[in-house]
Design a protein around this motif. Structure first.
Motif, PDB file in Angstrom:
ATOM      1  N   ILE A 230       0.816  -1.395  -0.298  1.00 19.61           N
ATOM      2  CA  ILE A 230       0.038   0.128   0.109  1.00 19.61           C
ATOM      3  C   ILE A 230       1.331   1.098  -0.110  1.00 19.61           C
ATOM      4  O   ILE A 230       1.927   1.675   1.053  1.00 19.61           O
ATOM      5  N   LYS A 239      -3.565   3.629  -2.655  1.00 16.73           N
ATOM      6  CA  LYS A 239      -3.809   2.654  -3.757  1.00 16.73           C
ATOM      7  C   LYS A 239      -2.635   1.092  -3.839  1.00 16.73           C
ATOM      8  O   LYS A 239      -1.593   1.394  -2.998  1.00 16.73           O
ATOM      9  N   ALA A 240      -3.009  -0.136  -4.556  1.00 19.35           N
ATOM     10  CA  ALA A 240      -1.892  -1.149  -4.096  1.00 19.35           C
ATOM     11  C   ALA A 240      -1.256  -1.121  -4.950  1.00 19.35           C
ATOM     12  O   ALA A 240      -1.893  -0.966  -6.529  1.00 19.35           O
TER      13      ALA A 240
END
Length: 362
Positions: A230, A239-240
């Motif tokens: 992350i 966001k990953a």
């Protein structure tokens, strides 16, 4: 001494001290810690002491420096071209504990020819000198040397074999291409691949043994990991992302399916000399890159004193029960110790200094 002298007095004294005398003190301190048998669990496979070697730049300047400093040219061929002069040192650090990484041998990289030096050439030559000094200082110590891909060469293998030392080196295919090529050809046939799930993804191990390189039998271990990460900063914050890392290690230690994970863990500890060694000394109050003296001999002695001081502080930090009670950063704690030394007359503690104590590391 009943009080600490002024810094100028110290500096004038260090201009006259032979740096090898302070190196001898470091060697004696290391010997005392090794003989205490308090760190036996950190031996590789119950036998070899891990010694990590790496180099770092000390102070730099555009003006000429005292001694045989190295130099490099920036913006070559342009109007902004200038020469940077700097000092460089190759360091060998002994791993005694997960939180204790101490200097065991130092080799300053001097410019013998007065010309611009290539990092690979001058650092390797310094490494050969460092290895000879280390063997002379600790002739019977079973050592496993760890370093980066720069040292993956025939000269390094021969010297380790002659000294009865082992090694674990970070390997990049550009170092010795033939070893990487043979590994890729053989790993599918050997079928040593193993994989396991982790909390964030997976990790895997693979290896090939008995790869011949100019008469030296070497083993190559591969480690990789991938997983979701992350992002905590920047435009992608929250966001990953899928992160994939892969490392190869070259060694003469025997490798099996049972011990490959332990070998990789030791190989990855090479980063400790950067993070817990040089970076700690540059950013946590020791000011390793500061030019403490314009005299080269005094500068060397200041470097040795930093290594001794850092050794003492690491022992104190590993003594967790006391260290953790002080709710401050590491730099703040070190500054408090320094101020205490400046303000408190040493004669008040003569009796306490003479007492013997025992420190238990957790």
């Amino acid at each position: 001494m009943e009080e600490l002298p002024y810094w100028e007095t110290i500096n004038r004294y260090l201009e006259k001290v032979d740096p090898e005398k302070l190196q001898d003190i470091l060697n004696r301190l290391c010997s005392r810690l090794l003989c205490s048998r308090a760190f036996e669990n950190m031996r590789i496979r119950g036998k070899y002491w891990q010694v990590i070697i790496d180099g770092t730049q000390l102070c730099s300047s555009r003006r000429e420096l005292d001694g045989k400093s190295l130099h490099r040219t920036h913006n070559k061929g342009t109007e902004k071209e200038y020469q940077e002069n700097y000092y460089y040192v190759l360091e060998a650090k002994l791993v005694l504990h997960p939180k204790i990484l101490i200097s065991i041998q130092t080799e300053f990289v001097d410019n013998e020819e007065g010309k611009e030096m290539e990092k690979q050439d001058c650092e390797r030559k310094a490494c050969w000198r460092l290895m000879e000094k280390l063997k002379k200082a600790f002739p019977r110590l079973p050592i496993c040397l760890c370093g980066d891909s720069l040292y993956a060469c025939e000269g390094f293998f021969e010297r380790c074999k002659g000294k009865n030392w082992r090694y674990i080196l970070r390997y990049k295919e550009g170092s010795i291409p033939s070893i990487g090529e043979e590994y890729r050809e053989l790993k599918e046939m050997e079928k040593n691949y193993q994989e396991r799930e982790t909390q964030t993804g997976k990790e895997w191990y693979d290896y090939v043994t008995d790869i011949d390189y100019k008469g030296h039998q070497v083993n190559l271990a591969e480690y990789g990991e991938s997983g979701e990460h992350i992002c905590k900063k920047g435009r992608k914050k929250g966001k990953a992302e899928t992160i994939r890392k892969e490392f190869w290690f070259l060694t003469d230690l025997p490798i099996t399916r049972k011990n490959v994970a332990g070998l990789v863990e030791r190989g990855r500890m090479r980063w400790r000399i950067e993070n817990d060694g040089f970076n700690a000394q540059k950013r946590q109050g020791y000011h390793l890159e500061h030019q403490y003296s314009r005299n080269y001999q005094a500068l060397k002695n200041h470097y040795y004193l930093i290594q001794i001081g850092h050794m003492i502080s690491q022992i104190m930090e590993a003594w967790e029960k006391i260290w953790k009670r002080v709710k401050q950063s590491r730099e703040q704690k070190h500054r408090r110790i320094l101020e205490s030394m400046k303000e408190t007359p040493l004669r008040e503690y003569k009796e306490e200094i003479a007492k013997k104590i025992q420190i238990r590391l957790i």
